[in-house]
Motif scaffolding. Sequence first.
Motif, PDB file in Angstrom:
ATOM      1  N   GLU A   1       8.035 -24.489 -25.313  1.00 32.83           N
ATOM      2  CA  GLU A   1       9.309 -23.928 -25.748  1.00 32.83           C
ATOM      3  C   GLU A   1       9.223 -22.411 -25.834  1.00 32.83           C
ATOM      4  N   LEU A   2      10.326 -21.751 -25.463  1.00 37.48           N
ATOM      5  CA  LEU A   2      10.357 -20.289 -25.517  1.00 37.48           C
ATOM      6  C   LEU A   2      10.086 -19.760 -26.916  1.00 37.48           C
ATOM      7  N   THR A   3      10.567 -20.463 -27.924  1.00 41.28           N
ATOM      8  CA  THR A   3      10.425 -19.976 -29.297  1.00 41.28           C
ATOM      9  C   THR A   3       9.066 -20.276 -29.908  1.00 41.28           C
ATOM     10  N   ALA A   4       8.303 -21.164 -29.287  1.00 39.52           N
ATOM     11  CA  ALA A   4       7.002 -21.527 -29.852  1.00 39.52           C
ATOM     12  C   ALA A   4       5.995 -21.767 -28.733  1.00 39.52           C
ATOM     13  N   PRO A   5       5.664 -20.734 -27.953  1.00 36.55           N
ATOM     14  CA  PRO A   5       4.736 -20.934 -26.834  1.00 36.55           C
ATOM     15  C   PRO A   5       3.322 -21.263 -27.267  1.00 36.55           C
ATOM     16  N   ASP A   6       3.026 -21.072 -28.570  1.00 40.68           N
ATOM     17  CA  ASP A   6       1.693 -21.426 -29.057  1.00 40.68           C
ATOM     18  C   ASP A   6       1.537 -22.933 -29.212  1.00 40.68           C
ATOM     19  N   ARG A   7       2.649 -23.649 -29.333  1.00 37.04           N
ATOM     20  CA  ARG A   7       2.575 -25.100 -29.495  1.00 37.04           C
ATOM     21  C   ARG A   7       2.646 -25.750 -28.118  1.00 37.04           C
ATOM     22  N   THR A   8       1.513 -25.779 -27.440  1.00 36.02           N
ATOM     23  CA  THR A   8       1.467 -26.343 -26.100  1.00 36.02           C
ATOM     24  C   THR A   8       0.917 -27.758 -26.145  1.00 36.02           C
ATOM     25  N   GLY A   9       1.386 -28.550 -25.205  1.00 33.68           N
ATOM     26  CA  GLY A   9       0.886 -29.909 -25.081  1.00 33.68           C
ATOM     27  C   GLY A   9      -0.191 -29.969 -24.017  1.00 33.68           C
ATOM     28  N   ARG A  10      -0.065 -30.917 -23.142  1.00 31.68           N
ATOM     29  CA  ARG A  10      -1.052 -31.066 -22.073  1.00 31.68           C
ATOM     30  C   ARG A  10      -0.501 -30.425 -20.800  1.00 31.68           C
ATOM     31  N   PRO A  11      -1.163 -29.389 -20.274  1.00 26.85           N
ATOM     32  CA  PRO A  11      -0.663 -28.772 -19.035  1.00 26.85           C
ATOM     33  C   PRO A  11      -0.627 -29.774 -17.889  1.00 26.85           C
ATOM     34  N   GLY A  12       0.436 -29.702 -17.092  1.00 25.80           N
ATOM     35  CA  GLY A  12       0.598 -30.581 -15.943  1.00 25.80           C
ATOM     36  C   GLY A  12       0.229 -29.879 -14.651  1.00 25.80           C
ATOM     37  N   VAL A  13      -0.001 -30.673 -13.608  1.00 30.04           N
ATOM     38  CA  VAL A  13      -0.407 -30.152 -12.302  1.00 30.04           C
ATOM     39  C   VAL A  13       0.732 -30.386 -11.312  1.00 30.04           C
ATOM     40  N   LEU A  14       1.412 -29.316 -10.950  1.00 33.76           N
ATOM     41  CA  LEU A  14       2.524 -29.366 -10.007  1.00 33.76           C
ATOM     42  C   LEU A  14       2.009 -28.978  -8.626  1.00 33.76           C
TER      43      LEU A  14
END
Length: 264
Positions: free
Chosen positions: A89-102
């Motif tokens: 989310e733009l407002t909370a970039p520190d709260r990341t989940g699992r990065p995906g592979v595009l």
Amino acid sequence: MATLNGSSASPEALQALALTNYGHFTTMRVEDGGVRGLALHLARLVADCRAVFGAELDAEWVRECVRREAGGRAGALMVRVTVFDPDLELTAPDRTGRPGVLVTTRPAAAGAADRPLPPLRVQRLPFRRDMPSVKHVALFGQLRLRRAARLAGFDDVLFTGADGLVSEGCTWNIGFVDEAGTVVWPEAEVLPGTTMRLLRAAGTAQVTAPVTDSRLRSMRAAFATSTGFGVRALAAVDDVCLRPGDPVIGALREWYAAVPPDRL
């Protein structure tokens, strides 16, 4: 075609990437299921994922995703692997989940292992990448200056630092050939390209040194390196004319073309 984690990418996931523009990538040229410097591409993705997301990326899973999309296709194509978090989310970039592979593909241009592309005329403009060691998706600054150079009548842009030292091109690295025939790589903060790193193993005399305006004007030749086109000669930098047919460039091009691709 775009796949995310091995399945078709949803419009919502692609929208998330477009809205946040936060992630990193590598682009590889796949030829009949093989990639020059595949291990370097995968290592870049793993290192950049730690830097951008603080997360570990499974290199073998990335390889599998690319294999599914491009491993069985004949001929040459460009494959871009973008790592991003669809839930960021733009407002909370520190709260990341699992990065995906595009994984996305596009047709490959000539020039890597077939016929060379025409030499480039480039314009020097000052620019420094944000986090230059990471191949991240924020390309506005580079593309803005590429556009400016092309509007001024050049083919592309060559960046210089605040100190005036040459660093790199918009989406490529640059090397020079001095009067003694030695390859000179600029000593500057640059994104270390895969093609450049492979060429450092070529059997030619090579050094890394600051490239000032006066030193640039003493060079006999220059070339751009990129996975997309391999080794491409420069015809001129601003008003400095160079020798596109220099034999050192020809030797580097032949050496790169002979690098055996790694199988996906």
